[in-house]
Write a protein that holds these residues in place. Structure first.
Motif, PDB file in Angstrom:
ATOM      1  N   LYS A 332       0.821  -1.206   0.000  1.00 56.33           N
ATOM      2  CA  LYS A 332       0.000   0.000   0.000  1.00 56.33           C
ATOM      3  C   LYS A 332       0.860   1.262   0.000  1.00 56.33           C
ATOM      4  O   LYS A 332       0.608   2.195  -0.783  1.00 56.33           O
ATOM      5  CB  LYS A 332      -0.911  -0.003   1.238  1.00 56.33           C
ATOM      6  N   GLU A 333       1.877   1.289   0.861  1.00 54.82           N
ATOM      7  CA  GLU A 333       2.665   2.513   1.018  1.00 54.82           C
ATOM      8  C   GLU A 333       3.607   2.746  -0.154  1.00 54.82           C
ATOM      9  O   GLU A 333       3.757   3.885  -0.613  1.00 54.82           O
ATOM     10  CB  GLU A 333       3.464   2.449   2.329  1.00 54.82           C
ATOM     11  N   VAL A 334       4.256   1.690  -0.637  1.00 57.83           N
ATOM     12  CA  VAL A 334       5.276   1.862  -1.677  1.00 57.83           C
ATOM     13  C   VAL A 334       4.657   1.835  -3.072  1.00 57.83           C
ATOM     14  O   VAL A 334       4.785   2.789  -3.844  1.00 57.83           O
ATOM     15  CB  VAL A 334       6.367   0.774  -1.549  1.00 57.83           C
ATOM     16  N   LEU A 335       3.989   0.719  -3.394  1.00 57.05           N
ATOM     17  CA  LEU A 335       3.491   0.566  -4.762  1.00 57.05           C
ATOM     18  C   LEU A 335       2.338   1.507  -5.062  1.00 57.05           C
ATOM     19  O   LEU A 335       2.326   2.186  -6.101  1.00 57.05           O
ATOM     20  CB  LEU A 335       3.072  -0.886  -4.994  1.00 57.05           C
ATOM     21  N   ILE A 336       1.357   1.564  -4.159  1.00 58.04           N
ATOM     22  CA  ILE A 336       0.153   2.342  -4.449  1.00 58.04           C
ATOM     23  C   ILE A 336       0.380   3.835  -4.217  1.00 58.04           C
ATOM     24  O   ILE A 336       0.193   4.649  -5.128  1.00 58.04           O
ATOM     25  CB  ILE A 336      -1.022   1.828  -3.596  1.00 58.04           C
ATOM     26  N   GLU A 337       0.823   4.199  -2.996  1.00 60.26           N
ATOM     27  CA  GLU A 337       0.921   5.623  -2.672  1.00 60.26           C
ATOM     28  C   GLU A 337       2.139   6.296  -3.298  1.00 60.26           C
ATOM     29  O   GLU A 337       2.032   7.395  -3.847  1.00 60.26           O
ATOM     30  CB  GLU A 337       0.942   5.811  -1.150  1.00 60.26           C
ATOM     31  N   ASP A 338       3.308   5.655  -3.237  1.00 57.46           N
ATOM     32  CA  ASP A 338       4.528   6.315  -3.695  1.00 57.46           C
ATOM     33  C   ASP A 338       4.771   6.181  -5.195  1.00 57.46           C
ATOM     34  O   ASP A 338       5.540   6.964  -5.768  1.00 57.46           O
ATOM     35  CB  ASP A 338       5.743   5.764  -2.942  1.00 57.46           C
ATOM     36  N   ILE A 339       4.166   5.177  -5.835  1.00 59.04           N
ATOM     37  CA  ILE A 339       4.411   4.980  -7.271  1.00 59.04           C
ATOM     38  C   ILE A 339       3.156   5.229  -8.099  1.00 59.04           C
ATOM     39  O   ILE A 339       3.119   6.143  -8.923  1.00 59.04           O
ATOM     40  CB  ILE A 339       4.957   3.563  -7.538  1.00 59.04           C
ATOM     41  N   LEU A 340       2.114   4.421  -7.871  1.00 57.34           N
ATOM     42  CA  LEU A 340       0.944   4.507  -8.735  1.00 57.34           C
ATOM     43  C   LEU A 340       0.170   5.802  -8.545  1.00 57.34           C
ATOM     44  O   LEU A 340      -0.289   6.410  -9.517  1.00 57.34           O
ATOM     45  CB  LEU A 340       0.026   3.305  -8.485  1.00 57.34           C
ATOM     46  N   ASP A 341       0.003   6.253  -7.293  1.00 56.68           N
ATOM     47  CA  ASP A 341      -0.750   7.483  -7.061  1.00 56.68           C
ATOM     48  C   ASP A 341      -0.033   8.723  -7.573  1.00 56.68           C
ATOM     49  O   ASP A 341      -0.657   9.762  -7.796  1.00 56.68           O
ATOM     50  CB  ASP A 341      -1.038   7.654  -5.559  1.00 56.68           C
ATOM     51  N   ARG A 342       1.289   8.644  -7.749  1.00 59.26           N
ATOM     52  CA  ARG A 342       2.056   9.784  -8.236  1.00 59.26           C
ATOM     53  C   ARG A 342       2.494   9.613  -9.685  1.00 59.26           C
ATOM     54  O   ARG A 342       3.314  10.375 -10.182  1.00 59.26           O
ATOM     55  CB  ARG A 342       3.296   9.996  -7.356  1.00 59.26           C
ATOM     56  N   TRP A 343       1.964   8.594 -10.333  1.00 60.28           N
ATOM     57  CA  TRP A 343       2.374   8.304 -11.707  1.00 60.28           C
ATOM     58  C   TRP A 343       1.882   9.405 -12.632  1.00 60.28           C
ATOM     59  O   TRP A 343       0.723   9.779 -12.608  1.00 60.28           O
ATOM     60  CB  TRP A 343       1.813   6.951 -12.138  1.00 60.28           C
ATOM     61  N   LYS A 344       2.796   9.884 -13.489  1.00 59.21           N
ATOM     62  CA  LYS A 344       2.449  10.914 -14.463  1.00 59.21           C
ATOM     63  C   LYS A 344       2.970  10.490 -15.823  1.00 59.21           C
ATOM     64  O   LYS A 344       3.931   9.741 -15.924  1.00 59.21           O
ATOM     65  CB  LYS A 344       3.066  12.273 -14.077  1.00 59.21           C
ATOM     66  N   ALA A 345       2.330  11.008 -16.873  1.00 55.20           N
ATOM     67  CA  ALA A 345       2.779  10.704 -18.223  1.00 55.20           C
ATOM     68  C   ALA A 345       4.180  11.254 -18.427  1.00 55.20           C
ATOM     69  O   ALA A 345       4.454  12.405 -18.143  1.00 55.20           O
ATOM     70  CB  ALA A 345       1.821  11.324 -19.250  1.00 55.20           C
ATOM     71  N   GLY A 346       5.062  10.405 -18.924  1.00 51.82           N
ATOM     72  CA  GLY A 346       6.434  10.845 -19.162  1.00 51.82           C
ATOM     73  C   GLY A 346       7.354  10.619 -17.983  1.00 51.82           C
ATOM     74  O   GLY A 346       8.504  11.008 -18.027  1.00 51.82           O
ATOM     75  N   GLY A 347       6.854  10.018 -16.920  1.00 52.61           N
ATOM     76  CA  GLY A 347       7.730   9.722 -15.790  1.00 52.61           C
ATOM     77  C   GLY A 347       7.033   9.977 -14.492  1.00 52.61           C
ATOM     78  O   GLY A 347       5.976  10.589 -14.436  1.00 52.61           O
ATOM     79  N   VAL A 348       7.620   9.496 -13.420  1.00 51.67           N
ATOM     80  CA  VAL A 348       7.053   9.629 -12.093  1.00 51.67           C
ATOM     81  C   VAL A 348       7.667  10.840 -11.416  1.00 51.67           C
ATOM     82  O   VAL A 348       8.869  10.899 -11.189  1.00 51.67           O
ATOM     83  CB  VAL A 348       7.307   8.362 -11.259  1.00 51.67           C
ATOM     84  N   GLY A 349       6.840  11.832 -11.108  1.00 51.21           N
ATOM     85  CA  GLY A 349       7.318  12.976 -10.361  1.00 51.21           C
ATOM     86  C   GLY A 349       8.181  13.942 -11.151  1.00 51.21           C
ATOM     87  O   GLY A 349       8.890  14.745 -10.565  1.00 51.21           O
ATOM     88  N   ARG A 350       8.148  13.863 -12.513  1.00 48.29           N
ATOM     89  CA  ARG A 350       8.993  14.756 -13.293  1.00 48.29           C
ATOM     90  C   ARG A 350       8.567  16.207 -13.136  1.00 48.29           C
ATOM     91  O   ARG A 350       9.387  17.113 -13.075  1.00 48.29           O
ATOM     92  CB  ARG A 350       8.961  14.340 -14.762  1.00 48.29           C
ATOM     93  N   GLN A 351       7.240  16.423 -13.063  1.00 46.85           N
ATOM     94  CA  GLN A 351       6.748  17.788 -12.952  1.00 46.85           C
ATOM     95  C   GLN A 351       7.186  18.429 -11.640  1.00 46.85           C
ATOM     96  O   GLN A 351       7.601  19.577 -11.595  1.00 46.85           O
ATOM     97  CB  GLN A 351       5.219  17.807 -13.067  1.00 46.85           C
TER      98      GLN A 351
END
Length: 371
Positions: A332-351
């Motif tokens: 829940k904490e790593v995969l869902i909240e830190d990765i999937l919930d912050r997923w953006k087109a073109g990369g994670v957290g690039r913006q």
């Protein structure tokens, strides 16, 4: 050149991860024993923290908790085990007779209803042949570690020593585990470990209460129904309560089999009593003492129990649910909240990185170095 060096570093990291996973697989039983020590240390840490609130130093609280654990163990083996062993010897003889009686009763019932029904059902010999490989695999993998590697007494001593080492000074071990992660993620790992501790403590409080409640209710109910060997069967029911889903189903077999030797209606009464008892314990008693109710889908619990039992043996089945709890927190904490919930087109957290200009990463890295 830099790009080639980066690719080489990436390949080197992949190889290192592969080697680490291979080593962890080879020592999986040791790691499982370490996890059992962590679970036991968490259970004792609840008692230690309670004593610290009373003004007792942690070193003294750990010693007092160890003395209480030893006293409880000695009292259990002194008061409960002797009558349990005497009754268990009779239980081993009566349960097969009850199972044979139930099979004969079912065959007679099936012949009265439809003779073809019994012929279509698998026989007890066929079921035994199908389940035997799985049982041998679980027992072999679970017991081979104890008997051939360390032995049961030495394993228990190792478990207790490791538990009290973790309990006496958990901070260095915790910080050492956190430092295995990149510096920018260490503060987040510390938060995840806090969630794991809280979830394990809630589960431990609930399961200890469940085991005691199931044992007492089983003893009272079986005594009222006048089922023989009530103490040993209640003890088995209490111990099996540690294993959700599978444990309650297994614990009802001995009393039903013995009750069937006396009168068929008693076997049905035992089944109904155990179903009602499980519902009361789950829906009423557990919710009254748990601050945060731990919910896991029954299908996931059953699949995980079969997986851990197949891979690790009986010890894996015994520790399957705490493993599920910890795995659920990390998922829940790593995969869902830190990765999937912050997923953006073109990369994670690039913006976010473009907006902060990298300043946030420097601050996070500085904070992570403190660990």
């Amino acid at each position: 050149m830099g790009e080639k060096t980066l690719k080489f570093g990436q390949w080197l990291g992949v190889v290192a991860i592969g080697i680490a996973l291979y080593i962890m697989w080879q020592i999986r039983q040791i790691l499982l024993l370490l996890f059992a020590a962590i679970v036991l240390a968490n259970a004792l840490n609840i008692l230690v923290k309670r004593q610290q609130k009373w003004g007792i130093k942690r070193s003294y609280a750990v010693a007092i908790s160890g003395i209480l654990l030893m006293a409880a163990s000695i009292g259990f083996f002194w008061l409960v085990v002797p009558p349990f062993v005497n009754e268990f010897q009779q239980l081993v003889q009566l349960v097969p007779q009850g199972i044979e009686e139930s099979i004969a009763w079912l065959e007679e019932l099936g012949n009265r209803l439809d003779p073809e029904l019994i012929r279509a059902l698998p026989t007890i010999e066929q079921l035994t042949q199908q389940l035997q490989p799985l049982v041998n695999q679980i027992a072999g993998r679970g017991l081979s570690f104890f008997y051939t590697s360390l032995g049961i007494p030495l394993s228990l001593v190792f478990l207790l020593v490791l538990t009290f080492m973790l309990l006496a000074d958990p901070h260095p071990y915790r910080q050492g585990f956190i430092r295995l992660f990149p510096s920018f993620y260490r503060r987040r790992v510390d938060e995840i470990l806090i969630h794991c501790d809280r979830a394990l403590n809630d589960w431990l409080a609930g399961i200890c209460f469940n085991m005691l409640a199931i044992a007492l209710l089983s003893f009272v109910g079986l005594s009222v129904l006048q089922i023989p060997l009530a103490l040993s069967q209640a003890t088995i029911a209490g111990l099996f309560a540690f294993i959700p889903t599978i444990g309650p189903a297994l614990s009802v077999v001995p009393p039903m089999a013995i009750a069937l030797l006396d009168d068929p209606w008693k076997a049905l009464a035992v089944l109904i009593f155990y179903i009602v008892m499980q519902q009361v314990e789950t829906q009423v008693l557990t919710r009254l003492i748990l601050k945060h109710h731990i919910s896991v889908f029954p299908a996931i619990t059953l699949l995980a129990q079969l997986f851990f039992a197949t891979v690790f043996g009986f010890l894996g089945l015994f520790l399957a649910f705490p493993l599920i709890i910890v795995g659920q927190v990390w998922l829940k904490e790593v995969l869902i909240e830190d990765i999937l919930d912050r997923w953006k087109a073109g990369g994670v957290g690039r913006q976010e990185e473009e907006e902060t200009g990298g300043q946030g990463d420097k601050e996070t890295r500085r904070q992570g170095d403190e660990y």
